[in-house]
Write a protein that holds these residues in place. Structure first.
Motif, PDB file in Angstrom:
ATOM      1  N   ALA A  21      57.454  -4.383  53.528  1.00 21.10           N
ATOM      2  CA  ALA A  21      58.213  -5.570  53.944  1.00 21.10           C
ATOM      3  C   ALA A  21      57.649  -6.831  53.297  1.00 21.10           C
ATOM      4  O   ALA A  21      58.385  -7.774  53.006  1.00 21.10           O
ATOM      5  CB  ALA A  21      58.183  -5.705  55.459  1.00 21.10           C
ATOM      6  N   GLY A  44      61.258 -10.575  54.561  1.00 20.07           N
ATOM      7  CA  GLY A  44      59.842 -10.498  54.953  1.00 20.07           C
ATOM      8  C   GLY A  44      59.279 -11.766  55.571  1.00 20.07           C
ATOM      9  O   GLY A  44      58.076 -11.859  55.816  1.00 20.07           O
ATOM     10  N   LYS A  45      60.131 -12.732  55.880  1.00 20.39           N
ATOM     11  CA  LYS A  45      59.660 -14.016  56.435  1.00 20.39           C
ATOM     12  C   LYS A  45      58.987 -13.828  57.796  1.00 20.39           C
ATOM     13  O   LYS A  45      57.875 -14.301  58.019  1.00 20.39           O
ATOM     14  CB  LYS A  45      60.836 -14.994  56.647  1.00 20.39           C
ATOM     15  N   THR A  46      59.688 -13.149  58.694  1.00 17.59           N
ATOM     16  CA  THR A  46      59.162 -12.998  60.054  1.00 17.59           C
ATOM     17  C   THR A  46      57.906 -12.133  60.056  1.00 17.59           C
ATOM     18  O   THR A  46      56.951 -12.429  60.776  1.00 17.59           O
ATOM     19  CB  THR A  46      60.244 -12.407  60.975  1.00 17.59           C
ATOM     20  N   GLU A 162      62.761 -19.404  63.293  1.00 12.76           N
ATOM     21  CA  GLU A 162      64.173 -19.818  63.418  1.00 12.76           C
ATOM     22  C   GLU A 162      64.376 -20.707  64.645  1.00 12.76           C
ATOM     23  O   GLU A 162      65.245 -20.403  65.481  1.00 12.76           O
ATOM     24  CB  GLU A 162      65.077 -18.575  63.532  1.00 12.76           C
TER      25      GLU A 162
HETATM   26  N1  LIG Z   1      58.830  -3.004  63.292  1.00  9.32           N
HETATM   27  C1  LIG Z   1      59.430  -2.660  62.141  1.00  9.32           C
HETATM   28  N2  LIG Z   1      59.535  -1.373  61.769  1.00  9.32           N
HETATM   29  C2  LIG Z   1      60.105  -1.012  60.606  1.00  9.32           C
HETATM   30  N3  LIG Z   1      60.638  -1.901  59.722  1.00  9.32           N
HETATM   31  C3  LIG Z   1      60.561  -3.191  60.036  1.00  9.32           C
HETATM   32  C4  LIG Z   1      59.975  -3.657  61.259  1.00  9.32           C
HETATM   33  N4  LIG Z   1      60.048  -5.012  61.286  1.00  9.32           N
HETATM   34  C5  LIG Z   1      60.671  -5.366  60.143  1.00  9.32           C
HETATM   35  N5  LIG Z   1      60.975  -4.299  59.393  1.00  9.32           N
HETATM   36  C6  LIG Z   1      61.635  -4.305  58.068  1.00  9.32           C
HETATM   37  O1  LIG Z   1      60.873  -5.122  57.205  1.00  9.32           O
HETATM   38  C7  LIG Z   1      61.707  -5.920  56.369  1.00  9.32           C
HETATM   39  C8  LIG Z   1      61.371  -7.409  56.561  1.00  9.32           C
HETATM   40  O2  LIG Z   1      61.693  -7.798  57.888  1.00  9.32           O
HETATM   41  P1  LIG Z   1      61.447  -9.264  58.415  1.00  9.32           P
HETATM   42  O3  LIG Z   1      61.843  -9.297  59.848  1.00  9.32           O
HETATM   43  O4  LIG Z   1      60.079  -9.705  58.072  1.00  9.32           O
HETATM   44  O5  LIG Z   1      62.499 -10.081  57.537  1.00  9.32           O
HETATM   45  P2  LIG Z   1      63.090 -11.548  57.712  1.00  9.32           P
HETATM   46  O6  LIG Z   1      63.087 -12.133  56.369  1.00  9.32           O
HETATM   47  O7  LIG Z   1      62.345 -12.275  58.762  1.00  9.32           O
HETATM   48  O8  LIG Z   1      64.564 -11.235  58.190  1.00  9.32           O
HETATM   49  P3  LIG Z   1      65.521 -12.016  59.228  1.00  9.32           P
HETATM   50  O9  LIG Z   1      65.857 -13.327  58.583  1.00  9.32           O
HETATM   51  O10 LIG Z   1      66.700 -11.092  59.337  1.00  9.32           O
HETATM   52  O11 LIG Z   1      64.747 -12.163  60.509  1.00  9.32           O
HETATM   53  C9  LIG Z   1      63.130  -5.562  56.745  1.00  9.32           C
HETATM   54  O12 LIG Z   1      63.608  -4.633  55.822  1.00  9.32           O
HETATM   55  C10 LIG Z   1      63.004  -4.955  58.126  1.00  9.32           C
HETATM   56  O13 LIG Z   1      64.015  -4.005  58.362  1.00  9.32           O
END
Ligand SMILES: Nc1ncnc2c1ncn2[C@@H]1O[C@H](COP(=O)(O)OP(=O)(O)OP(=O)(O)O)[C@@H](O)[C@H]1O
Length: 334
Positions: A21, A44-46, A162
């Motif tokens: 991620a 991958g931000k969160t 967010e």
């Molecule tokens: N607990 C987890 N188990 C498996 N995969 C995960 C988990 N948490 C996140 N992911 C995966 O890791 C990747 C990055 O997720 P993340 O939440 O960091 O993205 P993001 O940029 O914050 O997205 P968003 O804007 O939708 O919140 C995604 O493909 C997500 O499906």
């Protein structure tokens, strides 16, 4: 109040099983700055934010807060506080009790913690609502209380996931100003996750654009807008056409730097130009946005000042010449 702390990420990686991620990212966020992580859903931000907070284990690499590697430090000992997308206030506690809650957990005596909670509610302009329950507050007011609750622990770094996404557009703009004011007044480092480019542009000293677990570019908003490094960044932040320019490879061309003339008129000297057809236009108030069908480009957008557009309006189907100067294109990494 504790002052802002610098945050450094070194080859930081997060894997969930076999999916990566966050992929070896390096970043330095200066103390006391406002940093926005910007990118599409799933980039991958969160995960990055949660690793900084300590709510997610680091798979590889390091998180430093100040000069300390905090990979194994529990969240409550990192000097960070987190404000979540859903404000998650305790429904049965009034504002003062909600804000004072973490001080209670730390054993701060009742009179002292209530006084500090009231002062923090004043800071977020919620002093008048101190005795209300969350259900008696609007969304924006609940959010201010959540902010006070995060700030009461005097964090060196405030992490915001967010924070504005649940608000209506009017309130969102007002809270945006409020967040910026608080960050400037308190001098705390803010790290704010958003998928809104306008939010990142308006708030951040440092915008970190992520894509598929990597950092595409980290720069001040104006530098990002004037010199996007990749086609992804140029498209994601908006306001640019991505074109293939003879001999230059991919380039970004600002949509507001393009002049439109009648296709039948001779092209002006010293400019690049293409001919195209107006596909659609949208009225945006101070400007009008036109979509052109242009050979060799999937999308070609032109943003014109509204007065200039309406001086000689162009209808759908009009044949036009789009022209720009050499200095208005910016080379992108191939
Ligand atoms: N607990 C987890 N188990 C498996 N995969 C995960 C988990 N948490 C996140 N992911 C995966 O890791 C990747 C990055 O997720 P993340 O939440 O960091 O993205 P993001 O940029 O914050 O997205 P968003 O804007 O939708 O919140 C995604 O493909 C997500 O499906």
């Amino acid at each position: 109040m504790r002052s802002g702390a610098a945050v450094e990420l070194i080859a930081l990686t997060k894997s969930y099983g076999r999916s990566v991620a966050v992929n070896r990212i390096d970043l330095r966020i200066p103390a006391g700055s406002y940093c926005c992580f910007l990118g599409p859903s799933g980039c991958g931000k969160t995960s990055t934010l949660r690793m900084i907070a300590g709510h997610e284990e680091v798979s590889d690499g390091d998180v430093l807060i100040g000069d300390t590697v905090v990979n194994d430090v529990p969240p409550a000992k990192r000097g960070t506080a987190m404000m979540f997308q859903s404000y998650a206030l305790f429904p049965h506690l009034d504002c003062v009790e909600n804000v004072a809650f973490s001080l209670k957990m730390r054993g701060v005596p009742k009179a002292q913690r209530r006084e500090r909670a009231r002062a923090m509610l004043e800071t977020v302009h919620m002093g008048a609502y101190a005795g209300r329950l969350p259900s008696q507050l609007s969304g924006g007011q609940q959010q201010r209380v959540a902010l006070a609750r995060a700030l009461i622990t005097e964090p060196g770094v405030l992490l915001l996931d967010e924070p504005l996404s649940a608000l209506d557009p009017f309130l969102r703009d007002r809270m945006r100003e409020e967040l910026k004011r608080l960050q400037t007044d308190l001098g705390i480092t803010f790290i704010h996750v958003t998928h809104s480019q306008s939010e990142a542009m308006a708030l951040a000293d440092l915008v970190v654009v992520m894509n598929e677990g990597r950092i595409e570019q980290a720069a001040a908003p104006r530098d990002l807008y004037n010199a996007p490094r990749t086609a992804f960044v140029a498209r994601f932040i908006g306001g640019h056409n991505v074109l293939t320019h003879d001999g230059l490879g991919p380039v970004a061309l600002r949509t507001d730097r393009i002049a439109l003339t009648d296709a039948a008129a001779p092209p002006p000297d010293g400019v690049f130009h293409v001919e195209g057809t107006v596909n659609a236009f949208e009225y945006h108030g101070s400007s009008v946005q036109l979509s052109l069908a242009v050979p060799g480009a999937d999308e070609f957008t032109v943003v014109m000042d509204e007065a200039r557009f309406f001086a000689a309006p162009l209808g759908v189907g009009a044949r036009v010449r789009a022209a720009w100067r050499d200095g208005d294109v910016h080379r992108l990494q191939a």
